[in-house]
Design a protein around this motif. Structure first.
Motif, short mmCIF file in Angstrom:
data_model
loop_
_atom_site.label_atom_id
_atom_site.label_comp_id
_atom_site.label_asym_id
_atom_site.label_seq_id
_atom_site.Cartn_x
_atom_site.Cartn_y
_atom_site.Cartn_z
N GLY A 1 -27.80 -15.94 -72.18
CA GLY A 1 -28.88 -14.78 -71.72
C GLY A 1 -28.14 -13.43 -72.09
O GLY A 1 -28.62 -12.39 -71.66
N GLY A 2 -26.92 -13.34 -72.75
CA GLY A 2 -26.06 -12.12 -72.91
C GLY A 2 -25.16 -12.33 -73.87
O GLY A 2 -25.01 -13.69 -74.40
N ARG A 3 -24.48 -11.50 -74.29
CA ARG A 3 -23.43 -11.71 -75.53
C ARG A 3 -22.16 -11.77 -74.99
O ARG A 3 -21.63 -10.65 -74.35
N TYR A 4 -21.80 -13.00 -75.02
CA TYR A 4 -20.33 -13.25 -74.42
C TYR A 4 -19.61 -13.95 -75.44
O TYR A 4 -19.74 -14.96 -75.72
N GLN B 1 -5.31 -25.69 -83.72
CA GLN B 1 -5.73 -25.63 -85.04
C GLN B 1 -7.19 -25.23 -85.04
O GLN B 1 -7.77 -24.91 -86.30
N ALA B 2 -7.87 -25.41 -83.99
CA ALA B 2 -9.55 -24.78 -83.91
C ALA B 2 -9.29 -23.20 -84.05
O ALA B 2 -10.34 -22.76 -84.10
N SER C 1 -11.07 -24.06 -74.08
CA SER C 1 -11.02 -23.21 -75.21
C SER C 1 -11.25 -23.66 -76.54
O SER C 1 -11.98 -22.96 -77.34
N CYS C 2 -10.91 -24.98 -76.77
CA CYS C 2 -10.98 -25.56 -77.97
C CYS C 2 -12.42 -25.86 -78.22
O CYS C 2 -13.21 -25.42 -79.23
N ALA C 3 -13.00 -26.50 -77.24
CA ALA C 3 -14.39 -26.45 -77.38
C ALA C 3 -15.44 -25.53 -77.27
O ALA C 3 -16.34 -25.20 -78.27
N LEU C 4 -14.85 -24.34 -76.86
CA LEU C 4 -15.69 -23.03 -77.05
C LEU C 4 -15.30 -22.62 -78.32
O LEU C 4 -16.46 -21.85 -78.86
N GLN C 5 -14.10 -22.59 -78.91
CA GLN C 5 -13.79 -21.94 -80.11
C GLN C 5 -14.86 -22.73 -81.19
O GLN C 5 -15.34 -21.96 -82.25
N GLN C 6 -15.00 -23.99 -81.08
CA GLN C 6 -15.77 -24.59 -81.97
C GLN C 6 -17.14 -24.13 -82.21
O GLN C 6 -17.99 -24.80 -82.77
N ARG C 7 -17.56 -23.70 -80.82
CA ARG C 7 -18.86 -23.37 -80.52
C ARG C 7 -19.07 -21.85 -81.11
O ARG C 7 -20.33 -21.20 -80.61
N GLY C 8 -18.16 -21.34 -81.82
CA GLY C 8 -18.21 -19.86 -82.08
C GLY C 8 -17.67 -18.89 -81.34
O GLY C 8 -17.63 -17.60 -81.86
N LYS C 9 -17.03 -19.06 -80.27
CA LYS C 9 -16.39 -18.10 -79.69
C LYS C 9 -14.95 -18.04 -79.82
O LYS C 9 -14.37 -18.67 -80.56
N GLU D 1 -17.11 -30.80 -71.65
CA GLU D 1 -17.98 -30.72 -70.46
C GLU D 1 -17.78 -29.26 -69.76
O GLU D 1 -18.91 -28.61 -69.36
N ARG D 2 -16.69 -28.97 -69.64
CA ARG D 2 -16.27 -27.44 -68.99
C ARG D 2 -16.97 -26.42 -69.75
O ARG D 2 -17.50 -25.34 -69.46
N ALA D 3 -16.91 -26.36 -71.21
CA ALA D 3 -17.46 -25.73 -72.00
C ALA D 3 -18.79 -25.26 -71.83
O ALA D 3 -19.39 -24.26 -71.71
N GLU D 4 -19.47 -26.41 -71.68
CA GLU D 4 -20.88 -26.55 -71.49
C GLU D 4 -21.42 -25.68 -70.24
O GLU D 4 -22.19 -25.02 -70.20
N MET D 5 -20.49 -25.89 -69.19
CA MET D 5 -20.71 -25.33 -67.87
C MET D 5 -20.66 -23.70 -68.03
O MET D 5 -21.62 -22.97 -67.81
#
Length: 304
Positions: free
Chosen positions: A91-94, A134-135, A108-116, A80-84
């Motif tokens: 709209g930008g490269r982050y 592990q992610a 951070s795990c959820a963001l890493q799983q989204r390619g960050k 939920e926090r990653a989605e926020m």
């Protein structure tokens, strides 16, 4: 009942959101006026309630729903926090993210799983979740006020429920902005603030709203001790008011622009202030301190 009323308004009126916003603003304005009047009219004492009041009020107030630290809950909270965060960074490269005071690191795990590409730091490593490591999240013990990263390394620096605990929030913010690239985002959401109803962060042991103003810390710890409950740490919260945080965001205008500054109020426990206004008089300088519960801020670092 309140939720049902809001749903009815949305269905019945074409401009329901605007009506609800105006109704909420009027309700909040009246609450602030009421609190101001209670404090102004309050007698000078007693400054604190007694131990018998603490026993009685602990029995009267139910414990809130636990925050939750089981594996499924912290994973879902991270998503939920990653989605926020991703919505704020749309709209930008982050790509490069840094999480401050991460504890378990599951945002951070959820963001890493989204390619960050994510780094996550905390003063202690006792909470690091193996799923984050592990992610691919790079978790490290580090002081957020003295980050061991070079300037301009990250696209986004973020933090949840930590700025009310940092001993030196100004130093942490300056460090966050230092390691951000020009045009990068600083995003934080935190609370409850110290002066709000649950601001002592003691609700898992003492469920009384505003207990930090009603009872001395020594009295509350004396209540907890024979019950084999952890004593309250006076350094757990930094005691900052909403006005101090507003000044903090404004004070970095040389480095960043405020993209969003939202403050969320909690009015449900103001009856305690109405009943015991003398306990708050002289301890609270502004009625807003008692009602602003959560703060959300997005800063964009100036481009060169």
């Amino acid at each position: 009942m309140l939720a049902a009323a809001k749903a009815f308004i949305r269905k019945s009126l074409p401009c329901a959101d605007l009506v609800l916003q105006r109704w909420r603003a009027q309700r909040e304005h009246k609450a602030l006026q009421d609190v101001g009047a209670w404090l102004q009219e309050a007698p000078d004492g007693p400054v604190w309630l007694d131990a018998a009041d603490l026993e009685r009020m602990c029995a009267e107030h139910p414990f809130p729903k636990p925050y939750g630290y089981d594996p499924q809950v912290i994973a879902q909270r991270g998503v939920e926090r990653a989605e926020m965060l991703l919505s704020k960074a749309a709209g930008g490269r982050y790509d490069a993210f840094l999480e401050l005071a991460c504890y378990d690191g599951m945002t951070s795990c959820a963001l890493q799983q989204r390619g960050k590409q994510c780094h996550a730091v905390d003063l202690t490593d006792e909470g690091f979740d193996r799923r984050a490591e592990q992610a691919g999240v790079r978790c490290a013990r580090m002081d957020a006020a003295a980050l061991e990263f070079p300037d301009g390394l990250f696209d986004v620096v973020h933090s949840f429920n930590a700025f009310e605990h940092f001993g030196d929030p100004a130093a942490v913010l300056r460090e966050a902005l230092r390691v951000l690239r020009p045009g990068g985002l600083f995003i934080t959401r935190f609370g409850p603030l110290y002066c709000s109803a649950k601001g002592l962060h003691a609700y898992d042991r003492i469920p009384v709203p505003y207990c930090q103003f009603l009872f001395p810390l020594s009295m509350m710890n004396a209540y907890l001790r024979p019950r084999d409950l952890p004593e309250l740490d006076p350094t757990h919260c930094n005691g900052w008011t909403v006005r101090q945080f507003r000044a903090l965001w404004d004070g970095v205008s040389d480095l960043a622009t405020i993209q969003e500054r939202s403050e969320y109020l909690h009015l449900a426990d103001l009856e305690v202030v109405r009943r015991y206004p003398a306990c708050f008089k002289g301890k609270v300088q502004d009625p807003q301190d008692l009602v602003v519960n959560v703060v959300q801020v997005v800063l964009r670092k100036h481009a060169r």
